[in-house]
Motif scaffolding. Structure first.
Motif, PDB file in Angstrom:
ATOM      1  N   LEU A 122       0.461   0.587   6.325  1.00 13.66           N
ATOM      2  CA  LEU A 122       0.738   1.269   7.584  1.00 13.66           C
ATOM      3  C   LEU A 122      -0.477   2.029   8.060  1.00 13.66           C
ATOM      4  CD1 LEU A 122       4.238   2.743   6.672  1.00 13.66           C
ATOM      5  CD2 LEU A 122       3.750   0.604   7.857  1.00 13.66           C
ATOM      6  N   ALA A 123      -0.643   2.038   9.366  1.00 13.60           N
ATOM      7  CA  ALA A 123      -1.707   2.859   9.932  1.00 13.60           C
ATOM      8  C   ALA A 123      -1.394   4.325   9.639  1.00 13.60           C
ATOM      9  CB  ALA A 123      -1.818   2.635  11.441  1.00 13.60           C
ATOM     10  N   ARG A 124      -2.386   5.056   9.191  1.00 16.42           N
ATOM     11  CA  ARG A 124      -2.166   6.459   8.860  1.00 16.42           C
ATOM     12  C   ARG A 124      -1.961   7.261  10.133  1.00 16.42           C
ATOM     13  NH1 ARG A 124      -5.752   9.790   4.605  1.00 16.42           N
ATOM     14  NH2 ARG A 124      -4.223   8.849   3.209  1.00 16.42           N
ATOM     15  N   ARG A 125      -0.812   7.903  10.209  1.00 21.41           N
ATOM     16  CA  ARG A 125      -0.491   8.731  11.373  1.00 21.41           C
ATOM     17  C   ARG A 125      -0.752  10.191  11.012  1.00 21.41           C
ATOM     18  NH1 ARG A 125       5.358   7.641  13.463  1.00 21.41           N
ATOM     19  NH2 ARG A 125       5.806   8.032  11.271  1.00 21.41           N
ATOM     20  N   LEU A 126      -1.508  10.844  11.850  1.00 17.60           N
ATOM     21  CA  LEU A 126      -1.805  12.243  11.587  1.00 17.60           C
ATOM     22  C   LEU A 126      -0.619  13.114  11.975  1.00 17.60           C
ATOM     23  CD1 LEU A 126      -5.469  12.512  12.904  1.00 17.60           C
ATOM     24  CD2 LEU A 126      -4.685  12.064  10.591  1.00 17.60           C
ATOM     25  N   PRO A 127      -0.289  14.100  11.142  1.00 19.71           N
ATOM     26  CA  PRO A 127       0.794  15.018  11.504  1.00 19.71           C
ATOM     27  C   PRO A 127       0.475  15.746  12.802  1.00 19.71           C
ATOM     28  CG  PRO A 127       0.107  15.308   9.216  1.00 19.71           C
ATOM     29  CD  PRO A 127      -0.910  14.430   9.867  1.00 19.71           C
ATOM     30  N   ARG A 128       1.503  16.006  13.589  1.00 16.13           N
ATOM     31  CA  ARG A 128       1.307  16.717  14.848  1.00 16.13           C
ATOM     32  C   ARG A 128       1.563  18.204  14.613  1.00 16.13           C
ATOM     33  NH1 ARG A 128       1.200  15.004  20.003  1.00 16.13           N
ATOM     34  NH2 ARG A 128       1.917  12.935  19.388  1.00 16.13           N
ATOM     35  N   ALA A 129       0.523  19.008  14.818  1.00 15.76           N
ATOM     36  CA  ALA A 129       0.641  20.452  14.636  1.00 15.76           C
ATOM     37  C   ALA A 129       0.491  21.140  15.982  1.00 15.76           C
ATOM     38  CB  ALA A 129      -0.423  20.956  13.668  1.00 15.76           C
ATOM     39  N   LEU A 130       1.196  22.254  16.146  1.00 15.04           N
ATOM     40  CA  LEU A 130       1.098  23.032  17.377  1.00 15.04           C
ATOM     41  C   LEU A 130      -0.054  24.022  17.269  1.00 15.04           C
ATOM     42  CD1 LEU A 130       4.861  23.956  17.927  1.00 15.04           C
ATOM     43  CD2 LEU A 130       3.562  22.185  19.125  1.00 15.04           C
ATOM     44  N   SER A 157      15.755  23.104  21.164  1.00 16.98           N
ATOM     45  CA  SER A 157      16.109  23.981  22.278  1.00 16.98           C
ATOM     46  C   SER A 157      15.061  25.066  22.471  1.00 16.98           C
ATOM     47  CB  SER A 157      17.481  24.602  22.016  1.00 16.98           C
ATOM     48  OG  SER A 157      17.813  25.533  23.025  1.00 16.98           O
ATOM     49  N   ALA A 158      14.558  25.627  21.372  1.00 16.73           N
ATOM     50  CA  ALA A 158      13.538  26.668  21.466  1.00 16.73           C
ATOM     51  C   ALA A 158      12.262  26.114  22.081  1.00 16.73           C
ATOM     52  CB  ALA A 158      13.264  27.257  20.087  1.00 16.73           C
ATOM     53  N   ALA A 159      11.896  24.890  21.709  1.00 19.85           N
ATOM     54  CA  ALA A 159      10.681  24.275  22.262  1.00 19.85           C
ATOM     55  C   ALA A 159      10.816  24.057  23.760  1.00 19.85           C
ATOM     56  CB  ALA A 159      10.404  22.953  21.551  1.00 19.85           C
ATOM     57  N   VAL A 174       3.580  30.854  18.409  1.00 18.83           N
ATOM     58  CA  VAL A 174       4.011  32.220  18.716  1.00 18.83           C
ATOM     59  C   VAL A 174       5.028  32.217  19.847  1.00 18.83           C
ATOM     60  CG1 VAL A 174       3.237  34.459  19.582  1.00 18.83           C
ATOM     61  CG2 VAL A 174       1.893  33.258  17.848  1.00 18.83           C
ATOM     62  N   ARG A 175       4.786  31.396  20.882  1.00 21.09           N
ATOM     63  CA  ARG A 175       5.746  31.295  21.987  1.00 21.09           C
ATOM     64  C   ARG A 175       7.077  30.738  21.509  1.00 21.09           C
ATOM     65  NH1 ARG A 175       2.332  28.372  25.295  1.00 21.09           N
ATOM     66  NH2 ARG A 175       4.008  26.987  25.923  1.00 21.09           N
ATOM     67  N   LEU A 176       7.002  29.725  20.665  1.00 20.60           N
ATOM     68  CA  LEU A 176       8.211  29.100  20.143  1.00 20.60           C
ATOM     69  C   LEU A 176       9.034  30.094  19.328  1.00 20.60           C
ATOM     70  CD1 LEU A 176       9.824  26.427  19.597  1.00 20.60           C
ATOM     71  CD2 LEU A 176       8.418  26.157  17.565  1.00 20.60           C
ATOM     72  N   LEU A 177       8.380  30.838  18.442  1.00 20.31           N
ATOM     73  CA  LEU A 177       9.093  31.775  17.585  1.00 20.31           C
ATOM     74  C   LEU A 177       9.702  32.927  18.374  1.00 20.31           C
ATOM     75  CD1 LEU A 177       6.672  31.999  14.504  1.00 20.31           C
ATOM     76  CD2 LEU A 177       8.640  30.492  14.840  1.00 20.31           C
ATOM     77  N   GLY A 178       9.108  33.248  19.502  1.00 25.39           N
ATOM     78  CA  GLY A 178       9.620  34.346  20.307  1.00 25.39           C
ATOM     79  C   GLY A 178      10.686  33.946  21.301  1.00 25.39           C
ATOM     80  N   THR A 179      11.046  32.662  21.306  1.00 27.04           N
ATOM     81  CA  THR A 179      11.990  32.176  22.310  1.00 27.04           C
ATOM     82  C   THR A 179      13.426  32.667  22.103  1.00 27.04           C
ATOM     83  OG1 THR A 179      10.661  30.210  22.774  1.00 27.04           O
ATOM     84  CG2 THR A 179      12.987  30.105  23.329  1.00 27.04           C
ATOM     85  N   PRO A 180      13.971  32.638  20.885  1.00 18.12           N
ATOM     86  CA  PRO A 180      15.349  33.139  20.740  1.00 18.12           C
ATOM     87  C   PRO A 180      15.404  34.644  21.011  1.00 18.12           C
ATOM     88  CG  PRO A 180      14.715  31.786  18.851  1.00 18.12           C
ATOM     89  CD  PRO A 180      13.468  32.101  19.614  1.00 18.12           C
ATOM     90  N   LEU A 206       7.025  24.047  25.939  1.00 14.64           N
ATOM     91  CA  LEU A 206       5.997  23.300  25.222  1.00 14.64           C
ATOM     92  C   LEU A 206       5.893  21.881  25.780  1.00 14.64           C
ATOM     93  CD1 LEU A 206       6.564  24.337  21.492  1.00 14.64           C
ATOM     94  CD2 LEU A 206       5.217  25.466  23.268  1.00 14.64           C
ATOM     95  N   THR A 207       4.684  21.447  26.032  1.00 13.01           N
ATOM     96  CA  THR A 207       4.470  20.093  26.535  1.00 13.01           C
ATOM     97  C   THR A 207       4.306  19.093  25.400  1.00 13.01           C
ATOM     98  OG1 THR A 207       2.088  20.530  26.694  1.00 13.01           O
ATOM     99  CG2 THR A 207       3.418  20.918  28.667  1.00 13.01           C
TER     100      THR A 207
END
Length: 312
Positions: free
Chosen positions: A117-125, A242-244, A131-137, A249-250
């Motif tokens: 398999l082609a190595r897929r890089l993990p997607r990190a924010l 839902s938080a994202a 910080v925006r995500l954690l502050g959403t709730p 977040l785009t």
């Protein structure tokens, strides 16, 4: 255990192999469930090919199954490359086990290799997005306090969603600022918890969980749903999604988004890859090293866009 020499049907062989994974190997429930689905498809494939006994399977049957996985077979759609590779791994494991038990004269899957398999890089924010995500709730109702605690814990510990929702209250040691996570194969690890996550957990445990718990049956689960039972994996995934969305977040998020971000940010901050391996609960450092590719790619992008002589 089925005695050696008895002629097993493919269905019997699969049942024995799955029992072996569950009982003797301690394989995680999610992995066993995935293998069970893949092997049911394999049993149907063998039945349609007229194979009634496991010892009748040959190399060509397995190759034909691999082709059916990639291109579809009757009313069964083709699988993604990663899913096809997993299914072939399940088939290889089945035949290796059957041969080791003496139920077949040879291992017909020995020379079958899943496609690389082609190595897929993990997607990190980026950190600002986290910080925006954690502050959403927001708010002080039970659900908001629970969601904030869950998201903070996921990013603070790098836990898989399944590990987080599997936590019991007693797994969190607020005095020592640690949590015991149960990972794949039942392996446990002790992971530090940051202050923001501990504060969110304290608020949830004191002001929210008791109100949720009275609706249930006295479970010791850390994260509860609206009925007082253990929060499901799907429920936790909906919290993250839902938080994202509310955070605007785009970048697409996945159940592993905060885990990937946790690992990437640690490495970018100078953490040793072996330490990150232990925190993530990876059995092999090779699995963790994929995150170093993410940070190297970031370095290249920054270099290319900021160094005055980066481009020819």
């Amino acid at each position: 255990m089925t005695p050696a020499g008895e002629q097993l049907s493919p269905q019997q062989g699969v049942a024995a192999y799955l029992d072996h994974l569950r009982v003797e190997r301690g394989t995680s429930r999610n992995t066993v469930d995935s293998y069970a689905r893949d092997l049911r498809r394999y049993v149907r494939h063998l039945s349609e090919a007229g194979v009634a006994e496991l010892r009748q399977v040959n190399h060509e049957h397995i190759v034909a199954f691999g082709v059916a996985l990639r291109h579809g077979d009757g009313d069964r759609p083709p699988l993604a490359p990663s899913s096809a590779a997993r299914a072939l791994s399940a088939v290889r494991g089945l035949h290796r086990f059957a041969h080791a038990e003496g139920w077949t004269g040879d291992d017909p899957a020995r020379d079958v290799r899943p496609p690389s398999l082609a190595r897929r890089l993990p997607r990190a924010l980026p950190l600002d997005d986290v910080v925006r995500l954690l502050g959403t709730p927001t708010g002080e109702d039970a659900r908001a306090l629970r969601d904030r605690a869950l998201l903070e814990l996921l990013y603070s510990t790098g836990a898989r969603i399944s590990e987080a929702i599997g936590l019991d209250v007693d797994d969190v040691d607020r005095r020592e600022r640690t949590v015991v996570l149960s990972g794949k194969g039942g392996r446990q690890r002790l992971v530090p918890v940051g202050c923001p996550a501990l504060e969110a957990l304290d608020a949830y445990l004191v002001r929210a969980r008791p109100a949720l718990a009275v609706k249930g049956r006295g479970t010791g689960a850390l994260f509860l749903n609206a009925r007082g039972g253990r929060l499901s994996r799907q429920g936790a995934w909906r919290v993250l999604k839902s938080a994202a969305e509310r955070a605007g977040l785009t970048t697409a998020v996945s159940p592993h988004t905060l885990r990937h971000s946790f690992a990437t940010h640690l490495l970018e901050g100078g953490a040793d890859v072996r330490v990150v391996q232990e925190l993530l609960g990876h059995a092999s450092v090779t699995t963790t090293q994929v995150y170093t590719l993410v940070t190297v790619n970031t370095l290249r992008e920054v270099y290319a866009t900021t160094h005055p002589r980066a481009l020819g």
